[in-house]
Design a protein around this motif. Structure first.
Motif, PDB file in Angstrom:
ATOM      1  N   LEU A 317      52.915  42.859  48.533  1.00 49.85           N
ATOM      2  CA  LEU A 317      52.769  41.743  47.604  1.00 49.85           C
ATOM      3  C   LEU A 317      54.087  40.975  47.477  1.00 49.85           C
ATOM      4  O   LEU A 317      55.110  41.528  47.086  1.00 49.85           O
ATOM      5  CB  LEU A 317      52.328  42.270  46.233  1.00 49.85           C
ATOM      6  CG  LEU A 317      51.826  41.237  45.216  1.00 49.85           C
ATOM      7  CD1 LEU A 317      50.643  40.459  45.757  1.00 49.85           C
ATOM      8  CD2 LEU A 317      51.450  41.915  43.915  1.00 49.85           C
ATOM      9  N   LEU A 319      56.322  38.442  45.639  1.00 50.14           N
ATOM     10  CA  LEU A 319      56.428  37.868  44.294  1.00 50.14           C
ATOM     11  C   LEU A 319      57.604  36.909  44.156  1.00 50.14           C
ATOM     12  O   LEU A 319      58.019  36.571  43.054  1.00 50.14           O
ATOM     13  CB  LEU A 319      56.544  38.991  43.253  1.00 50.14           C
ATOM     14  CG  LEU A 319      55.313  39.906  43.133  1.00 50.14           C
ATOM     15  CD1 LEU A 319      55.575  41.031  42.165  1.00 50.14           C
ATOM     16  CD2 LEU A 319      54.096  39.114  42.714  1.00 50.14           C
ATOM     17  N   LEU A 325      49.788  35.284  45.294  1.00 51.17           N
ATOM     18  CA  LEU A 325      48.771  35.442  44.240  1.00 51.17           C
ATOM     19  C   LEU A 325      47.742  34.318  44.288  1.00 51.17           C
ATOM     20  O   LEU A 325      46.551  34.536  44.064  1.00 51.17           O
ATOM     21  CB  LEU A 325      49.430  35.472  42.858  1.00 51.17           C
ATOM     22  CG  LEU A 325      50.098  36.781  42.434  1.00 51.17           C
ATOM     23  CD1 LEU A 325      50.824  36.578  41.110  1.00 51.17           C
ATOM     24  CD2 LEU A 325      49.098  37.918  42.315  1.00 51.17           C
ATOM     25  N   THR A 329      43.521  34.417  44.775  1.00 50.50           N
ATOM     26  CA  THR A 329      42.590  33.871  43.775  1.00 50.50           C
ATOM     27  C   THR A 329      41.975  32.537  44.221  1.00 50.50           C
ATOM     28  O   THR A 329      41.383  31.818  43.414  1.00 50.50           O
ATOM     29  CB  THR A 329      43.301  33.670  42.420  1.00 50.50           C
ATOM     30  OG1 THR A 329      44.474  32.886  42.614  1.00 50.50           O
ATOM     31  CG2 THR A 329      43.676  35.003  41.791  1.00 50.50           C
ATOM     32  N   SER A 431      40.219  33.040  39.290  1.00 52.77           N
ATOM     33  CA  SER A 431      41.379  33.856  38.902  1.00 52.77           C
ATOM     34  C   SER A 431      41.038  34.703  37.673  1.00 52.77           C
ATOM     35  O   SER A 431      41.382  35.886  37.596  1.00 52.77           O
ATOM     36  CB  SER A 431      42.572  32.939  38.594  1.00 52.77           C
ATOM     37  OG  SER A 431      43.668  33.693  38.150  1.00 52.77           O
ATOM     38  N   TYR A 447      48.017  43.913  39.156  1.00 48.77           N
ATOM     39  CA  TYR A 447      47.554  42.523  39.151  1.00 48.77           C
ATOM     40  C   TYR A 447      47.291  41.994  37.742  1.00 48.77           C
ATOM     41  O   TYR A 447      47.259  40.788  37.527  1.00 48.77           O
ATOM     42  CB  TYR A 447      46.252  42.394  39.962  1.00 48.77           C
ATOM     43  CG  TYR A 447      46.433  42.516  41.455  1.00 48.77           C
ATOM     44  CD1 TYR A 447      47.196  41.589  42.170  1.00 48.77           C
ATOM     45  CD2 TYR A 447      45.821  43.547  42.175  1.00 48.77           C
ATOM     46  CE1 TYR A 447      47.354  41.695  43.546  1.00 48.77           C
ATOM     47  CE2 TYR A 447      45.966  43.663  43.553  1.00 48.77           C
ATOM     48  CZ  TYR A 447      46.731  42.730  44.227  1.00 48.77           C
ATOM     49  OH  TYR A 447      46.875  42.830  45.583  1.00 48.77           O
ATOM     50  N   LEU A 450      50.073  39.947  36.069  1.00 47.27           N
ATOM     51  CA  LEU A 450      50.372  38.796  36.931  1.00 47.27           C
ATOM     52  C   LEU A 450      49.290  37.727  36.844  1.00 47.27           C
ATOM     53  O   LEU A 450      49.582  36.530  36.811  1.00 47.27           O
ATOM     54  CB  LEU A 450      50.517  39.259  38.388  1.00 47.27           C
ATOM     55  CG  LEU A 450      51.666  40.237  38.681  1.00 47.27           C
ATOM     56  CD1 LEU A 450      51.529  40.814  40.084  1.00 47.27           C
ATOM     57  CD2 LEU A 450      53.019  39.536  38.529  1.00 47.27           C
ATOM     58  N   LEU A 451      48.029  38.162  36.792  1.00 45.62           N
ATOM     59  CA  LEU A 451      46.922  37.206  36.817  1.00 45.62           C
ATOM     60  C   LEU A 451      46.698  36.518  35.478  1.00 45.62           C
ATOM     61  O   LEU A 451      46.136  35.423  35.433  1.00 45.62           O
ATOM     62  CB  LEU A 451      45.630  37.894  37.278  1.00 45.62           C
ATOM     63  CG  LEU A 451      45.611  38.306  38.759  1.00 45.62           C
ATOM     64  CD1 LEU A 451      44.333  39.046  39.105  1.00 45.62           C
ATOM     65  CD2 LEU A 451      45.761  37.080  39.663  1.00 45.62           C
TER      66      LEU A 451
END
Length: 557
Positions: A317, A319, A325, A329, A431, A447, A450-451
């Motif tokens: 992942l 970031l 991300l 989504t 999302s 997640y 973050l989401l």
């Protein structure tokens, strides 16, 4: 078909070439006193027809409700950060506008209000306006009996002409269908034939229909046994129409097969309750993956793909930015409609940082692949088309979050601004769905936090400092920027504001709007304070079974 009348309108040779369908003559019989709709087969055709009609309208049309039309143009500029479509700039002074999915939702709403108020008297539109939008007219003109290249169905035709002469709004209404000779017989059938029959689509799209229905039935515990689910199916439209719709399989067989499919996919688990020589009684319960799909309202066609993508995302992942991300989504259902512009694709890829380019590498999309596509070279190595298209849509969303301007992104990617806005809305919704999906699966704990933030960014699509202001009812991007520049930079500032001071500080703000903004900010602030109070009480609450525990008083805390 019988002869009715000749049009009383003088056509020059130029006008005959520009307007072979005599639209100018037909609309000028009605506007500006009454309203008129002209349905066109395509979006581009709507814009062209609106411009063509305005070229041949007299200057007198400019004087009709001139100030109000000027206000409409001003409002369009304000809501689009100073941008204005050149077609609308030319046509609105004549009381004419186009209406299709290429407009943003704010533009559509403003134009619809102006049309309903009589400020605009003519819309050139696609058939999507026929359903769901209450915009009646004295005269409805169908420029061709087609939607794109498909001949009109009778139910859609009735929807379109049903805009004419709405009861309670107008006393008279008429519809005009413009035909070519080749379409005459089909058009006669269209006008005189019966409406098409209405059939259940429950089984035609299994993942959106019967499979989702069964998962919901079991997830909500409405029906959990095979017998109860079969009985439920009898009460659906599909159950009523089964003799017409089912040729090869029975309703029982489809019910059993659908439940087996969901079990094989790991969304349901089967429990045998009782077993006898005559009957096997089975109960079903929803699995963790099934509950995640159900709670997140994920289309079952994509739940396994989503699980796989999220799992793979955990391996590396990135970031450094939101790009990875955003890819995770980006809605799957928009991917098939995407046709990348390869030169734009290559340019956008080259703008990524090395870490962001690694995201594309992890997905199997290399710079050399995009470069070859852009230069038209043949490619031997097979790359997943859906992944390539989804990554392209991710570029659009990523650029949009950085620039927060639909117009500039629309221009940059050569896409209609309405399409860009729909993509953004779809991504914000998806999302949120992915967030609920991850909340049900412990392995995706990373997640969750973050989401939450990404969903907010996609929902409001503004600079970070404006997000808290956008949560207030009645505050859109333009208003949020006005408030921020005037020194109201948080909910607390707004909640403590004097509505009378707001009116004097913010342009075009009514007393009612000012009071609503302050009231909404106070309510939001109170809700957040109560949520924090509850959280504090939970932290201070000591379990009663803890030896010698004494809970500290909340007041002291």
């Amino acid at each position: 078909m019988t002869f009715s009348r000749l049009l009383n309108y003088k056509y020059s040779d130029t006008l005959k070439k520009m307007d072979p369908d005599h639209l100018v003559a037909l609309v000028t019989e009605v506007i500006p006193k009454y309203s008129c709709l002209v349905f066109c087969p395509t979006k581009k055709n709507c814009e062209n027809v609106a411009e063509m009609i305005c070229k041949f309208l007299s200057k007198e049309y400019l004087k009709h409700r001139e100030k109000e039309k000027h206000e409409v143009l001003k409002d369009l500029r304000t809501m689009s950060s100073g941008n204005l479509c050149p077609v609308l700039r030319h046509t609105i002074p004549f009381g004419v506008a186009y209406h299709h999915s290429g407009l943003t939702s704010d533009e559509r709403k403003l134009l619809e209000e102006a049309y309903s108020a009589g400020v605009l008297c003519l819309f050139t539109c696609t058939s999507t306006l026929a359903a769901g939008v209450n915009l009646p007219a004295r005269r409805v003109i169908l420029r061709a009996p087609y939607v794109a290249k498909e001949f009109l169905k009778r139910n859609r035709y009735k929807q379109m002409i049903g805009r004419a002469g709405r009861a309670g709004i107008d006393t008279v209404g008429e519809s005009i269908l413009i035909l070519q000779e080749k379409d005459k017989q089909q058009a006669l059938a269209l006008i005189t034939g019966p409406l098409e029959n209405c059939y259940s689509h429950l089984v035609q799209e299994f993942t959106k229909g019967i499979h989702t229905l069964f998962l919901s039935l079991i997830g909500l515990k409405i029906a959990t046994s095979l017998g109860d689910i079969y009985q439920f199916m009898h009460g659906t439209l599909f159950g009523v129409q089964q003799k017409i719709l089912l040729k090869e399989k029975s309703l029982w067989e489809i019910t059993v097969e659908s439940l087996s499919y969901l079990t094989d996919k790991g969304l349901l688990q089967k429990d045998t309750v009782s077993k006898s020589e005559e009957e096997v009684q089975c109960n079903f319960h929803i699995t963790k993956l099934g509950r995640a799909s159900f709670k997140g309202t994920i289309d079952l066609a994509y739940c396994n793909i989503l699980y796989r993508d999220l799992k793979k995302g955990l391996e590396g992942l990135v970031l450094e930015s939101l790009f990875h991300l955003i890819y995770l989504t980006t809605p799957y259902d928009l991917v098939s409609q995407c046709e990348p512009n390869w030169m734009i694709y290559f340019w956008q890829f080259s703008q990524l940082s090395p870490a962001e380019q690694n995201v594309a590498g992890l997905l199997g999309v290399s710079e050399s692949f995009i470069g070859k596509k852009a230069s038209g070279q043949a490619i031997k190595k097979k790359v997943d088309k859906d992944v390539v298209n989804r990554l392209y849509l991710s570029f659009v969303l990523y650029t949009l979050l950085k620039e927060t301007n639909i117009w500039s992104v629309s221009e940059k990617f050569n896409l209609p601004r309405g399409y860009v806005q729909n993509l953004l809305t779809g991504a914000a919704s998806f999302s949120s769905c992915v967030l609920h999906f991850c909340e049900e699966l412990e392995e995706f704990w990373v997640y969750r936090a973050l989401l939450v933030e990404l969903t907010k960014k996609l929902t409001y699509c503004v600079k970070a400092e404006l997000i808290s202001l956008m949560e207030v009812t009645g505050v859109l991007e333009g208003r949020a920027r006005q408030l921020y520049n005037a020194g109201y930079r948080s909910l607390t500032h707004l909640a403590n504001a004097d509505p009378e001071v707001l009116i004097g500080t913010i342009d075009h703000l009514s007393r009612r709007q000012a009071k609503q903004i302050v009231s909404s900010a106070k309510m939001l602030l109170q809700e957040k304070a109560e949520a924090l109070q509850e959280e504090m009480e939970d932290l201070l609450r000591v379990p009663s079974d803890f030896p010698g525990a004494v809970a500290p008083s909340t007041e002291k805390a």
